[in-house]
Design an enzyme around this catalytic site. Structure first.
Site, PDB file in Angstrom:
ATOM      1  N   GLU A 194       0.802  -1.228   0.000  1.00  0.00           N
ATOM      2  CA  GLU A 194       0.000   0.000   0.000  1.00  0.00           C
ATOM      3  C   GLU A 194       0.837   1.281   0.000  1.00  0.00           C
ATOM      4  O   GLU A 194       0.505   2.243   0.695  1.00  0.00           O
ATOM      5  CB  GLU A 194      -0.930   0.015   1.234  1.00  0.00           C
ATOM      6  CG  GLU A 194      -1.913  -1.129   1.254  1.00  0.00           C
ATOM      7  CD  GLU A 194      -2.728  -1.207   2.538  1.00  0.00           C
ATOM      8  OE1 GLU A 194      -3.927  -1.461   2.453  1.00  0.00           O
ATOM      9  OE2 GLU A 194      -2.150  -1.035   3.642  1.00  0.00           O
TER      10      GLU A 194
HETATM   11  C1  TNX Z   1      -4.368  -3.987   4.956  1.00  0.00           C
HETATM   12  S1  TNX Z   1      -2.568  -6.306   4.718  1.00  0.00           S
HETATM   13  C2  TNX Z   1      -3.085  -3.720   5.359  1.00  0.00           C
HETATM   14  C3  TNX Z   1      -2.841  -3.304   6.762  1.00  0.00           C
HETATM   15  C4  TNX Z   1      -4.114  -3.107   7.513  1.00  0.00           C
HETATM   16  C5  TNX Z   1      -5.066  -4.225   7.185  1.00  0.00           C
HETATM   17  C6  TNX Z   1      -6.339  -4.180   7.959  1.00  0.00           C
HETATM   18  C7  TNX Z   1      -1.612  -5.248   4.362  1.00  0.00           C
HETATM   19  C8  TNX Z   1      -0.421  -5.720   3.761  1.00  0.00           C
HETATM   20  N1  TNX Z   1      -1.969  -3.984   4.603  1.00  0.00           N
HETATM   21  O1  TNX Z   1      -2.074  -2.130   6.777  1.00  0.00           O
HETATM   22  O2  TNX Z   1      -3.815  -3.106   8.867  1.00  0.00           O
HETATM   23  O3  TNX Z   1      -5.371  -4.174   5.820  1.00  0.00           O
HETATM   24  O4  TNX Z   1      -7.127  -5.303   7.714  1.00  0.00           O
END
Ligand code: TNX
Length: 523
Positions: free
Chosen positions: A322
Site C-alpha cells: 500500500e
Molecule cells: C491492509 S494487509 C493492510 C494493513 C491493515 C489491514 C487491515 C496489508 C499488507 N496492509 O495495513 O492493517 O489491511 O485489515
C-alpha cells in the site's frame, strides 16, 4: 472425555485414543483401548543431556506439574526408563517424518515420544497436552486423574511454515502479551510469529543508531494512547522465548509506505525535510520514505543490520504494501535496493505481495494477501509464496456484522469460512511447490488488549494451524467442527476470551469421573 474408573486402582481404565479430538488432526492414530495414568513418581526422561532437550523436558514438566500437583523431574538417560514414566527420545524415528514429525507411543506402563529433532518432541508434547483432561491447562492444583488413552500416533506437518502475525504497531502489546500469543500459537503446532514492528502509528523496536524512532515514533498508537516499544533486550527475550518453543520470529519494518512514525522521528527521511506530526488514525497509504535520498538507504541499512543481529531466523520482512504515494518508478528501485541490503546482512527478504513489481530474487518471498496476480507473478520470479489471503486468513476481520471488534473490508470470516479453503487451489498457477506455508495475520487497528486478541484468534486460529499441518484430503469442516467444539473446556481452562460461534457444537469435555463401586462378592 468420560472415564469410568473403578475403586480397583490396579486395572487401567479402558479409553479409546481414536476418539480423541486433536487439533491439528494427526496423520495416523492407532488405538489400543487402555490408558496410562500420570501418578506420584512419574518422571520425564530425556535420551540425551543436551540443553535443548533439557529445556524441552522442563517445558513438559512445567505444563503438567501445576494442575496435577505432581513434581515430575527431568532425568537424562540413554536407556528407556522403567515402567510409569514419560520418555522423550531423540533419534530412533523414521526419517520420513522429518524434522518436525514425532511418534508417540502410549502404553499402560509408560509413554515414549520419539522424534528426529527436538522440534518434533516439542510438537509431540502439544499432542500429549491435548490427550490429557482440559484442566491440565490450569495453573493451579486440580482434582482429577490424569489419564491418556493408549495407542500410537505418527504425525508430521504438511507444510513447514505455519504462522501468525501480530501487529504491535497500531496498538502496542507488552512482552507478556507477546509471550502469551507465542504460547497460544505453539499449542496448535504453529512455528512462525511475524511481528509487524513499524507502521504509521508507531515504531516498536529500539534501534540504537536511530534512537528517536522508538522514543518519539513509539510514543503513540491508534486512538492516541501512549504506545510503547521493546528495548533490544526485551526483544531478544521475546526471540529467545519463541526459540525455546521452536518458533521463528520474523520482524517486519514496513516501507516505503506505512512509515509516518519514522518520518515523524527524523525529518531527513522526508523529501521536504520536515517531520510530520505523529499519527493515531487508521487511514493507510499516505506516507512514504523519500526514495531519492541517500540518507534513507543509510537508515534502511542501519535498521536492517540491527534487526538482523537480533534475528536467528532466516527472514527479514520489509512490508512494501500500500505505498500509494510512492511513484512506481521510485518504488521498484527502492525495493530492489532494500532486497540487496537485507541480503547483505545474511537474511532473505519477505514482502507483501506488491513487492513482485520489483525484481524479486528466487530466494525472496512474497506474502500473498490481496492480489492473485501478484502471487502468480511471484511464481514467475521463482519466488516462494506465503498464503495469507485477506478474505480467508485475516484474523482482524469480523466474524459477522455483529462482531464487536474487527474490520470487514475483505470479508466477514466466520469460523467455517476461515477453515474451508486450501492453499493449493486458492490461486490458479500457485501450486504446492510454490507455497512456503500459511500465515494468519492479526492487524490491530481495533484490537487493544489481550482479551481482544484472544477473541479474534479463537476459535479461528486452530483452523489455520490445521490447514498448515493436515493434508487437504484429510480435512472436512463437518468433522473438524466437532473436534473444535470439544476444545471448549480447554479454552476455558486457559481462560481464553473466545467467540462462541453458533456454527460450532460446543461441548464440555472436562472429565466426568464415575466411580463404580466394585462388589467383591460378584467378582
Ligand atoms: C491492509 S494487509 C493492510 C494493513 C491493515 C489491514 C487491515 C496489508 C499488507 N496492509 O495495513 O492493517 O489491511 O485489515
Amino acid at each position: 472425555m468420560i472415564a469410568l474408573t473403578s475403586c480397583d486402582t490396579e486395572t487401567p481404565t479402558p479409553m479409546d485414543l481414536s476418539q480423541e479430538s486433536l487439533i491439528p488432526k494427526p496423520v495416523s492414530v492407532v488405538a489400543t483401548g487402555s490408558s496410562f495414568e500420570l501418578k506420584e513418581g512419574t518422571n520425564i526422561y530425556i535420551s540425551e543431556e543436551s540443553d535443548e532437550l533439557q529445556r524441552t523436558g522442563q517445558y513438559l514438566a512445567d505444563q503438567l506439574n501445576p494442575a496435577t500437583g505432581l513434581s515430575m523431574q527431568v532425568i537424562a538417560s540413554s536407556e528407556a526408563p522403567a515402567a510409569g514414566h514419560i520418555y522423550l527420545r531423540l533419534s530412533g524415528s523414521d526419517p520420513e517424518i522429518g524434522d518436525e514429525g514425532y511418534e508417540l507411543e502410549i502404553r499402560e506402563n509408560g509413554v515414549t515420544l520419539s522424534a528426529n529433532q527436538p522440534a518434533g518432541l516439542f510438537l509431540g508434547i502439544q499432542t500429549i497436552r491435548q490427550l490429557l483432561p482440559p484442566s491440565i491447562e490450569q495453573n493451579s492444583l486440580q482434582d482429577g486423574s490424569w489419564k491418556m488413552a493408549t495407542g500410537t500416533i505418527r504425525d508430521y506437518p504438511d507444510y513447514a511454515f505455519r504462522g501468525s502475525m501480530l501487529d504491535v504497531a497500531r496498538h502496542f502489546f507488552s512482552v507478556a502479551d507477546v509471550k502469551r500469543y507465542i504460547d497460544l500459537i505453539a499449542m496448535y503446532k504453529m512455528n512462525v510469529l511475524h511481528l509487524h514492528l513499524a507502521d504509521d502509528q508507531g515504531w516498536r523496536i529500539e534501534i540504537k543508531s536511530w534512537p528517536n524512532l522508538a522514543i518519539h515514533g513509539g510514543s503513540t498508537e491508534v486512538g492516541g494512547g501512549e504506545g510503547g516499544y521493546y528495548t533490544q533486550e526485551e526483544y531478544a527475550d521475546i526471540v529467545k522465548y519463541a526459540q525455546d518453543r521452536f518458533i521463528t520470529i520474523i520482524p517486519e519494518i514496513d516501507m516505503p509506505g506505512h512509515t509516518n512514525a519514522a518520518l515523524a522521528s527524523y525529518p531527513e527521511l522526508n523529501c521536504d525535510g520536515k517531520a510530520p506530526e505523529l499519527y493515531s488514525g487508521i487511514e493507510v497509504g499516505f506516507s512514504t520514505l523519500c526514495t531519492d535520498k541517500e540518507v534513507v538507504y543509510k537508515f534502511v541499512d542501519d535498521v536492517m543490520r540491527e534487526l538482523a543481529a537480533l534475528t536467528p531466523g532466516p527472514y527479514l520482512h520489509v512490508g512494501g504494501d500500500e505505498s500509494h504515494v510512492t511513484a512506481k518508478e521510485d518504488y521498484i528501485p527502492f525495493i530492489n535496493r532494500v532486497q540487496d541490503i537485507v541480503q547483505s546482512h545474511g537474511k532473505l527478504m519477505i514482502g507483501w505481495d506488491e513487492v513482485v513489481e520489483a525484481s524479486l530474487k528466487p530466494n525472496s518471498v512474497a506474502q500473498y494477501w490481496a492480489k492473485g496476480e501478484n502471487a502468480q507473478a511471484a511464481v514467475a520470479h521463482n519466488a516462494k509464496v506465503i498464503m495469507s489471503p485477506a478474505r480467508k486468513a485475516y484474523m482482524d476481520m469480523q466474524y459477522d456484522s455483529t462482531s464487536p471488534l474487527g474490520l470487514h473490508w475483505a470479508a466477514y470470516i466466520e469460523v467455517d469460512s476461515a477453515y474451508i479453503w486450501d492453499m493449493e487451489t486458492m490461486e490458479e498457477g500457485v501450486q504446492r511447490e510454490n507455497i512456503l506455508g500459511i500465515e494468519a495475520p492479526l492487524w490491530s487497528e481495533t484490537i487493544t488488549n489481550m482479551d481482544d486478541i484472544e477473541y479474534m484468534l479463537f476459535p479461528r486460529l486452530p483452523g489455520y494451524a490445521e490447514i498448515g499441518w493436515t493434508p487437504t484430503a484429510s480435512r472436512d469442516w463437518e468433522e473438524y467442527k466437532v473436534r473444535l467444539g470439544k476444545q471448549k473446556s480447554r479454552f476455558e481452562a486457559l481462560d481464553l476470551n473466545y467467540y462462541a460461534s453458533k456454527l460450532v457444537p460446543w461441548v464440555d469435555t472436562e472429565e466426568i469421573v464415575i466411580e463404580i463401586p466394585i462388589d467383591k462378592e460378584n467378582n
